[in-house]
Design an enzyme around this catalytic site. Sequence first.
Site, PDB file in Angstrom:
ATOM      1  N   SER A  88       0.809  -1.203   0.000  1.00 15.60           N
ATOM      2  CA  SER A  88       0.000   0.000   0.000  1.00 15.60           C
ATOM      3  C   SER A  88       0.852   1.267   0.000  1.00 15.60           C
ATOM      4  CB  SER A  88      -0.930  -0.065   1.218  1.00 15.60           C
ATOM      5  OG  SER A  88      -1.867   0.947   1.210  1.00 15.60           O
ATOM      6  N   ASP A 142      10.584   5.218  -9.809  1.00 16.51           N
ATOM      7  CA  ASP A 142      10.262   5.821 -11.109  1.00 16.51           C
ATOM      8  C   ASP A 142      10.984   7.135 -11.331  1.00 16.51           C
ATOM      9  OD1 ASP A 142       8.644   3.704 -11.649  1.00 16.51           O
ATOM     10  OD2 ASP A 142       6.755   4.800 -11.579  1.00 16.51           O
ATOM     11  N   LYS A 169      -0.454  -4.157  -3.525  1.00 14.24           N
ATOM     12  CA  LYS A 169      -1.767  -3.575  -3.229  1.00 14.24           C
ATOM     13  C   LYS A 169      -1.833  -2.191  -3.848  1.00 14.24           C
ATOM     14  CE  LYS A 169      -4.976  -2.211   0.415  1.00 14.24           C
ATOM     15  NZ  LYS A 169      -5.056  -0.765   0.158  1.00 14.24           N
TER      16      LYS A 169
END
Length: 544
Positions: free
Chosen positions: A292, A303, A317
């Site tokens: 999460s 990224d 998740k």
Amino acid sequence: MIRPLTISVLLGCAAASAMARVDDDSTYLRLAKAIETFNAVFREVNTRYVDNVNPTELVDVGVSAMLGYLDPYSEYYIDDETDEIETVTTGSYVGFGITVSNPDSVLTITDLRESGPARKAGIRIGDHLLAIDSVRTDTMQSESLRPYTRGRPGSQAQLKILREGRPDTLTFTLARLELDLESIGYSDVLTSGIGYISLERFTRKTGAELRQCIASLRSRSSMTGLVLDLRGNPGGLLEAAIDVVETFVPTGSPIVSTKGRFDESSVEYRSDAVPIEPTIPLVVLINEFSASASEIVAGALQDLDRAVIVGIRSFGKGLVQSIVPLSDNAILKLTTARYYTPSGRCIQRKNYRTSTDEIDTTTYRTFAGRRVSGTHGIDPDLVVSDSIFSPLVNDLMSSNLIQRFATRTAAGMSDLPAGFVADARMFDSFLRFVDQQPARKRSKLLGGLADAETLAQKYRLPKSSIVALEGARRSVERDQIQSIRRQQNDILRLIDMEIRTRFGTSRDRDRFFVPLTPSVGRAIEILRTDTYRQLLSSELPADH
């Protein structure tokens, strides 16, 4: 009900807003027909069922079953269950400062708050919690204990404790205290000026705690790099995850976006804060229990090529829950969106409606052009397993034998003796303790052989078969003792560490384990060498 949480708080009544958005006549008619059918069944059950039924309980069960059909994270909380969400959203709770679990099926203290009432009163890690006031607790599941530990600040309760190694029970009268829900676990400056911070959860105060911790580490040493440990972190508030990322990335950087059925669920979040650590070399540790909000942080930093991710694939998740207040102080926690990392990937592993894994063959790229994957969690840039000890030693820990022995040994000490060291005599005592345990506690193999003996006797197999099984069991017992002797050094280190923990908190255990952990060692190596730059610039391939 302890699950990974990524919560975005919404205000207002869901029912009215949802109905207002349903413009499709066919959708409205299906909704009306479904409600009519439910009401008809509910009315018939209440008026015609063979026994009297409680309509409130029927609604609770029906709503829970409906939400369970959707996914494991959409949940309905009645009035006395809402404190779990309030704790995460407010960042504080009222209690005794204890953490519990159920090793050996007995409710046991597994951690203590340093400044909490329980530790100050003399309760220790490893103690069994028998009762709170007149309520028996030893056979409770840990998630069922909350109503008995929470209450008004200053309200008192009696805790009855069994400490293995003592013949008597202990009674402590504690006053409940309002405590912050700590986000930071163990932190320290390790070798070569590498800072280490374990982030255990994401609450409203997490970002501020992280910045304060970094400042504290910098005041002690000139840090040359930082390891942010998200292993085992189940998540928490979406806003807290964004706050953590903002600590390390330039203002205006994309962090995460959410997309749902309606416009209000589709939001792009960018950093709007000035970072306090925009350039410090950073490694983030993850494992299969990082979920999460942890994955939002790891995914964004990966990224944006701001950190090297080390460990093993995360939980996966990628769903966002919204909090909807209902009547009678009830709360609906409903999945309303999926979240996407800056490269556009949704790392949700499971499609709960079809009970299958999501499949996404898209090639995603970080801002520097490195390849990353989606739909199954965050893949680390370097895969590192965290196995420290031999399988035998791990079995002794997972079966709770080393911990129980430490509790028994420490029970005879009022304080940790000056210069304490677990020695050879203590190891011999541990061997005797292990020898006294049931076969299945000592190892799965011994347990299986003992079960085979029992079955052989039950089915009246020939005496030769029973004797052969008994001989095999005794041979394995002898071999196990010899194997334990060969692991004496590691076992004594663990016994020493566990005994020290009985006079402190889990931070003492972390102080021992963290420097030994392979992923931490690999992170330090990366931060000390040119490997860090090479990984983030695509000069070295990531492990996939």
